[in-house]
Design a protein around this motif. Structure first.
Motif, PDB file in Angstrom:
ATOM      1  N   TRP A  16      41.544  51.190   0.379  1.00 29.90           N
ATOM      2  CA  TRP A  16      42.819  50.551   0.770  1.00 29.90           C
ATOM      3  C   TRP A  16      43.975  51.501   0.500  1.00 29.90           C
ATOM      4  O   TRP A  16      44.087  52.083  -0.598  1.00 29.90           O
ATOM      5  N   THR A  24      35.281  49.605  -0.236  1.00 27.15           N
ATOM      6  CA  THR A  24      36.541  49.341   0.444  1.00 27.15           C
ATOM      7  C   THR A  24      37.582  50.353  -0.008  1.00 27.15           C
ATOM      8  O   THR A  24      37.799  50.555  -1.203  1.00 27.15           O
ATOM      9  N   ALA A  75      43.164  50.832   6.117  1.00 23.81           N
ATOM     10  CA  ALA A  75      42.015  50.516   5.266  1.00 23.81           C
ATOM     11  C   ALA A  75      40.742  50.934   5.980  1.00 23.81           C
ATOM     12  O   ALA A  75      40.705  51.039   7.219  1.00 23.81           O
ATOM     13  N   VAL A 117      36.129  51.158   5.368  1.00 24.25           N
ATOM     14  CA  VAL A 117      34.916  50.886   4.588  1.00 24.25           C
ATOM     15  C   VAL A 117      34.067  52.142   4.627  1.00 24.25           C
ATOM     16  O   VAL A 117      33.791  52.687   5.707  1.00 24.25           O
TER      17      VAL A 117
END
Length: 461
Positions: free
Chosen positions: A458, A456, A120, A122
């Motif tokens: 993922w 975000t 993951a 950002v």
């Protein structure tokens, strides 16, 4: 207010401009939206190259744009040139650091493993066209401290500048265009304040930033809230300047003069309320008042002038009302306090003592070279007086006692605490306030991320 350059040194109108019509405004909004679609995909290296070029051009233009700023709003020309240099510095700072500040963030694998992600991250992505509603007091700096980070993040800018600095506003659009930015990346909108609400309601405008008065901030925040759009507001201040017994009183008094009268006293972060411990009160006030009296008031285009005229006739009238109200309430005028004869919107450096809570100047921002001084019998009382204001932009404390420093940093209600020095904005340090001084931050990494979509990302196993 008409869109015009009116020289505050003599009250003469230099140049007037017609406000943009609906058709031109629509063209520019369309251009901003279309330009963003492609500009957002440019590399950080390309944006940095263009912004560095703008900084180089600004350095070359500093003498001339300095004279223009001084003609439009009255700041001493030396300070105008320094403002241009500061803007070029900020451009280079963001050009050199934006990539790092906006780099993808990767949470530790152990922290996200139970989310089901194989990995993951950002990512910071631009929002789109951002409306900037800017004031006249630092007509270059207020804009650049928004524009440099916003453009480096991939946003495009729409500037609604103060109506009394149109030449500076148009210069900024031309500067970015000459630097090589595509036409729609930064546009100046010559419009009155009444047009702001409609623009902010336009779906193509994604966010807004405003530096200005509290009523203007309330209006923008209200519309932005209704439209669910991000805003950053800087709405002025009435900063305390606290002097304790352990301080270097002579140095504190010297710096206090500059802290109060920079930009003819028309600065949001200028120290305005001087809170002095009883043990050093007399010594400080004597030196401070002498320093204020010694300042040279005159033609802002002259190199040896310390203080020029206030930017607007109404601004001087508002300042006079605050001083006259304090005088009627029993405050002592230690120097200044009387409008000089002659043309121009000049007002002398003024020091008021014996100011009470019932006086308007105690709770309202004095936007001009007027200082109020208070006596405090101890640290607790100094903190109490300092916080007794609806504003909370920055603060200054003078002490050599580390325990006192810790207490001030803990208890002062402000967006900044400057110890043994005067408040100043710097590209690497976040800038903004609390209470009625607004919300959000400009400058530093905090400032460039204000107008980003914090995304975000993922990945499943």
């Amino acid at each position: 207010m008409p869109i015009a350059t009116v020289n505050p040194a003599n009250g003469e109108t230099v140049k007037t401009y017609e406000a943009m019509g609906e058709e031109e405004l629509e063209r520019r909004l369309q251009l901003a939206e279309a330009t963003f679609r492609t500009y957002r995909t440019t590399s950080s290296e390309e944006r940095a190259r263009l912004l560095n070029r703008a900084a180089d051009l600004l350095d070359e233009d500093a003498p001339e744009i300095g004279r223009v700023m001084t003609t439009e709003m009255g700041k001493p020309v030396r300070q105008a040139r320094a403002e241009a240099a500061k803007c070029a510095k900020a451009m280079r700072w963001y050009a050199g650091r934006a990539a790092e500040l906006l780099a993808d963030e990767h949470p530790a694998e152990a922290d996200v493993r139970d989310s089901g992600a194989s990995r993951a991250l950002v990512r910071y992505r631009p929002l789109g066209p951002v409306l900037a509603v800017m004031p006249w007091n630092f007509p270059l700096w207020q804009v650049v401290r928004f524009a440099a980070p916003a453009l480096m993040a991939g946003n495009v800018g729409l500037l609604k500048h103060a109506s009394n600095v149109p030449q500076t506003a148009l210069y900024l659009e031309d500067l970015f265009h000459r630097a090589g930015f595509t036409e729609g990346v930064f546009q100046t909108l010559l419009i009155g304040s009444g047009a702001v609400d409609e623009i902010l309601r336009d779906e193509r405008v994604k966010a807004a930033t405003l530096t200005g008065s509290e009523p203007a901030g309330r209006a923008v925040a209200s519309t932005a809230g209704e439209m669910v759009k991000k805003t950053v507001l800087e709405l002025g201040g009435s900063d305390p300047f606290v002097v304790m017994p352990s301080a270097d009183v002579e140095r504190a008094a010297e710096v206090a003069v500059t802290a109060r009268v920079q930009n003819n006293g028309q600065s949001c972060i200028a120290a305005k309320r001087f809170i002095v411990h009883s043990d050093v009160y007399d010594a400080f006030i004597e030196r401070f008042t002498e320093g204020m009296k010694a300042l040279r008031v005159g033609d802002p285009q002259a190199e040896d002038t310390d203080i020029g005229p206030l930017a607007t006739e109404q601004g001087r009238a508002d300042l006079e009302e605050l001083v006259d109200d304090a005088r009627r309430g029993g405050a002592s005028v230690l120097c200044g306090g009387e409008r000089p004869d002659g043309p121009g919107w000049y007002y002398p450096p003024t020091v008021l003592a014996g100011v009470g809570r019932e006086m308007r100047i105690h709770r309202e921002e004095a936007f001009g070279p007027v200082a109020t001084v208070y006596r405090a019998d101890g640290l607790d009382e100094a903190v109490l007086i300092a916080n007794d204001s609806p504003f909370g932009l920055s603060s200054n404390v003078w002490t050599r006692d580390e325990a006192e420093v810790d207490r001030f940093v803990r208890d002062l209600e402000a967006g900044g605490v400057f110890v043994n020095g005067m408040t100043a904005s710097h590209p690497a340090l976040p800038f903004g306030g609390v209470k009625r001084s607004g919300y959000g931050r400009e400058l530093s990494g905090h400032g460039i991320r204000e107008f980003c979509n914090i995304t975000t990302v993922w990945h499943g196993a």
